[in-house]
Design a protein around this motif. Structure first.
Motif, PDB file in Angstrom:
ATOM      1  N   SER A   1       0.844  -1.212   0.000  1.00  0.00           N
ATOM      2  CA  SER A   1       0.000   0.000   0.000  1.00  0.00           C
ATOM      3  C   SER A   1       0.869   1.249   0.000  1.00  0.00           C
ATOM      4  CB  SER A   1      -0.861   0.033   1.263  1.00  0.00           C
ATOM      5  OG  SER A   1      -1.946  -0.815   1.110  1.00  0.00           O
ATOM      6  N   PHE A   2       0.447   2.230  -0.747  1.00  0.00           N
ATOM      7  CA  PHE A   2       1.136   3.529  -0.759  1.00  0.00           C
ATOM      8  C   PHE A   2       0.084   4.630  -0.799  1.00  0.00           C
ATOM      9  CE2 PHE A   2       0.510   2.163  -5.107  1.00  0.00           C
ATOM     10  CZ  PHE A   2       0.053   3.304  -5.747  1.00  0.00           C
ATOM     11  N   SER A   3       0.531   5.862  -0.578  1.00  0.00           N
ATOM     12  CA  SER A   3      -0.387   6.998  -0.528  1.00  0.00           C
ATOM     13  C   SER A   3      -0.756   7.397  -1.963  1.00  0.00           C
ATOM     14  CB  SER A   3       0.320   8.145   0.199  1.00  0.00           C
ATOM     15  OG  SER A   3      -0.582   9.169   0.477  1.00  0.00           O
ATOM     16  N   ILE A   4      -2.030   7.276  -2.318  1.00  0.00           N
ATOM     17  CA  ILE A   4      -2.364   7.508  -3.732  1.00  0.00           C
ATOM     18  C   ILE A   4      -2.374   8.996  -4.079  1.00  0.00           C
ATOM     19  CG2 ILE A   4      -3.609   5.327  -3.975  1.00  0.00           C
ATOM     20  CD1 ILE A   4      -6.253   7.013  -4.121  1.00  0.00           C
ATOM     21  N   GLN A   5      -2.460   9.857  -3.071  1.00  0.00           N
ATOM     22  CA  GLN A   5      -2.386  11.313  -3.269  1.00  0.00           C
ATOM     23  C   GLN A   5      -3.282  11.781  -4.422  1.00  0.00           C
ATOM     24  OE1 GLN A   5      -0.907  13.743  -1.377  1.00  0.00           O
ATOM     25  NE2 GLN A   5      -0.768  12.117   0.153  1.00  0.00           N
ATOM     26  N   SER A   6      -2.721  12.454  -5.420  1.00  0.00           N
ATOM     27  CA  SER A   6      -3.577  13.084  -6.436  1.00  0.00           C
ATOM     28  C   SER A   6      -4.278  12.099  -7.365  1.00  0.00           C
ATOM     29  CB  SER A   6      -2.765  14.064  -7.275  1.00  0.00           C
ATOM     30  OG  SER A   6      -2.482  15.197  -6.514  1.00  0.00           O
ATOM     31  N   ILE A   7      -3.906  10.830  -7.321  1.00  0.00           N
ATOM     32  CA  ILE A   7      -4.642   9.863  -8.150  1.00  0.00           C
ATOM     33  C   ILE A   7      -6.096   9.804  -7.674  1.00  0.00           C
ATOM     34  CG2 ILE A   7      -4.742   7.470  -8.975  1.00  0.00           C
ATOM     35  CD1 ILE A   7      -1.709   7.303  -8.288  1.00  0.00           C
ATOM     36  N   SER A   8      -6.297  10.090  -6.368  1.00  0.00           N
ATOM     37  CA  SER A   8      -7.663  10.092  -5.820  1.00  0.00           C
ATOM     38  C   SER A   8      -8.549  11.115  -6.528  1.00  0.00           C
ATOM     39  CB  SER A   8      -7.617  10.386  -4.320  1.00  0.00           C
ATOM     40  OG  SER A   8      -7.030  11.655  -4.072  1.00  0.00           O
ATOM     41  N   LYS A   9      -7.932  12.114  -7.178  1.00  0.00           N
ATOM     42  CA  LYS A   9      -8.719  13.169  -7.836  1.00  0.00           C
ATOM     43  C   LYS A   9      -9.529  12.623  -9.018  1.00  0.00           C
ATOM     44  CE  LYS A   9      -5.288  16.619  -6.408  1.00  0.00           C
ATOM     45  NZ  LYS A   9      -4.162  17.475  -6.852  1.00  0.00           N
ATOM     46  N   VAL A  10      -9.084  11.511  -9.589  1.00  0.00           N
ATOM     47  CA  VAL A  10      -9.868  10.867 -10.658  1.00  0.00           C
ATOM     48  C   VAL A  10     -11.201  10.374 -10.079  1.00  0.00           C
ATOM     49  CG1 VAL A  10      -9.945   8.904 -12.258  1.00  0.00           C
ATOM     50  CG2 VAL A  10      -7.799  10.142 -11.906  1.00  0.00           C
ATOM     51  N   PHE A  11     -11.132   9.818  -8.873  1.00  0.00           N
ATOM     52  CA  PHE A  11     -12.338   9.245  -8.273  1.00  0.00           C
ATOM     53  C   PHE A  11     -13.265  10.343  -7.727  1.00  0.00           C
ATOM     54  CE2 PHE A  11      -8.849   6.045  -7.666  1.00  0.00           C
ATOM     55  CZ  PHE A  11      -9.232   5.253  -8.732  1.00  0.00           C
ATOM     56  N   THR A  12     -12.687  11.400  -7.163  1.00  0.00           N
ATOM     57  CA  THR A  12     -13.558  12.486  -6.678  1.00  0.00           C
ATOM     58  C   THR A  12     -14.183  13.228  -7.867  1.00  0.00           C
ATOM     59  OG1 THR A  12     -11.649  13.974  -6.430  1.00  0.00           O
ATOM     60  CG2 THR A  12     -12.389  12.787  -4.464  1.00  0.00           C
ATOM     61  N   LEU A  13     -13.439  13.358  -8.964  1.00  0.00           N
ATOM     62  CA  LEU A  13     -14.031  13.960 -10.167  1.00  0.00           C
ATOM     63  C   LEU A  13     -15.224  13.123 -10.643  1.00  0.00           C
ATOM     64  CD1 LEU A  13     -14.096  15.863 -12.657  1.00  0.00           C
ATOM     65  CD2 LEU A  13     -12.454  14.303 -13.746  1.00  0.00           C
ATOM     66  N   THR A  14     -15.047  11.808 -10.655  1.00  0.00           N
ATOM     67  CA  THR A  14     -16.120  10.915 -11.106  1.00  0.00           C
ATOM     68  C   THR A  14     -17.361  11.098 -10.212  1.00  0.00           C
ATOM     69  OG1 THR A  14     -14.460   9.334 -11.859  1.00  0.00           O
ATOM     70  CG2 THR A  14     -16.710   8.494 -11.586  1.00  0.00           C
ATOM     71  N   LEU A  15     -17.133  11.184  -8.895  1.00  0.00           N
ATOM     72  CA  LEU A  15     -18.265  11.379  -7.971  1.00  0.00           C
ATOM     73  C   LEU A  15     -18.933  12.738  -8.200  1.00  0.00           C
ATOM     74  CD1 LEU A  15     -17.032  10.133  -4.458  1.00  0.00           C
ATOM     75  CD2 LEU A  15     -18.981   9.251  -5.773  1.00  0.00           C
TER      76      LEU A  15
END
Ligand SMILES: NC(=O)CC[C@H](N)C(=O)O
Length: 309
Positions: A59-73
């Motif tokens: 596991s690692f800190s996904i940081q800005s990759i999470s922005k893909v998922f928040t954009l989708t939401l």
């Protein structure tokens, strides 16, 4: 070379001597404590087959990759209304730059630079308490990855909350222009916590599969977004996913991709596979140095660039 496991193994093998290259994101103190000598690759094809090499289960800190998922939401909540609040153009600036925000009256260039993702967090927060919005984002990612064990690394969230002065500045600036509807601390609470979600390459590649499969996630079974929305999210990833390194990534790799300062990159080969790579050392644009090199080799060896072979 046709066997995908052979391709993944050969990419890992050819870069193994370079493990540890690049610079850790030490502006977030907790990320400066990571062992830089780690490198993982996971590729999940649209039929759900996994090919992995190296530290693909760490596991690692996904940081800005999470922005893909928040954009989708956020697109799911307010659809095209989002584009009144955030643009769709590459910024040509660093991920945490403030310069355009004044000229463009508090409207961030795109949803992947920090300012844009903070505005997206404000949209996800509407009608919720911060912890409910954070819970919704984590649940969404768990659903996409079909994995209930995915969680926030609270040490990273705390570290960023204590030191994220630039993000505080960006958020206050947008609030002054009327582009945040909630208190800055609440919006940043959501933002810092979604950036601190920890995942392995394999989990991340699973979570991104809907973008490779015309909006459907074959693992969790259902439709996540329409095919046109998946295509558009991919377009934004291609143009903006690597900040001021987006042109270089498109030139070298030719796939939609989203990087994070934890050293991860999610790349999408539409119709073919979702790929996650991770190595903590970053290049001068804050994108994983070895991760970018791995995707360049992988795209060459599979012929998967969206621009043709
Ligand atoms: N590029 C990144 O991954 C930056 C995200 C990080 N949480 C920040 O706000 O600085």
């Amino acid at each position: 070379m046709t066997d995908l496991q052979d391709v993944v193994d050969s990419v890992y093998h050819d870069l193994a001597d370079r493990i540890g290259e690049g610079k850790l994101a030490d502006y977030i103190p907790e990320l400066a404590t990571i062992d830089p000598k780690q490198f993982g690759i996971a590729l999940v094809t649209t039929d759900g087959t996994v090919h992995a090499a190296g530290d693909a289960e760490t596991s690692f800190s996904i940081q800005s990759i999470s922005k893909v998922f928040t954009l989708t939401l956020a697109l799911g909540k307010i659809g095209d209304g989002l584009w009144k609040r955030v643009g769709r153009e590459p910024s040509g600036n660093a991920f945490n730059s403030i310069v355009q925000l004044e000229q463009e009256k508090g409207k961030p260039r795109n949803p992947f630079i920090n300012a844009g993702a903070i505005a997206v967090a404000d949209v996800v927060l509407a009608g919720h308490l911060p912890k409910e919005a954070i819970g919704e984002i984590v649940q969404f990612i768990r659903h996409l990855a079909d994995d209930e064990s995915i969680a926030i690394d609270h040490n990273v969230a705390r570290s960023e909350t204590q030191t994220g002065y630039r993000n505080v500045a960006l958020a206050n600036f947008m609030r002054a222009f009327g582009n945040l509807n909630h208190p800055v601390e609440h919006v940043l609470g959501v933002y810092f916590h979604h950036c601190a979600i920890a995942m392995s390459c394999r989990q991340l590649a699973h979570a991104g599969l809907y973008l490779a499969s015309a909006g459907r996630n074959p693992l969790s079974g259902g439709s996540v977004v329409s095919s046109s929305r998946a295509r558009r999210i991919n377009a934004l990833m291609l143009m903006c996913g690597h900040y001021d390194g987006s042109g270089d990534f498109a030139y070298r790799v030719g796939l939609p991709g989203k990087s994070g300062v934890g050293g991860g990159i999610l790349a999408i080969a539409p119709g073919k596979a979702s790929i996650a790579v991770w190595s903590p050392g970053l290049n001068e644009n804050g994108n994983s140095l070895l991760g970018s090199a791995a995707l360049e080799l992988l795209a060459q060896r599979t012929g998967w660039s969206v621009f043709g072979q």
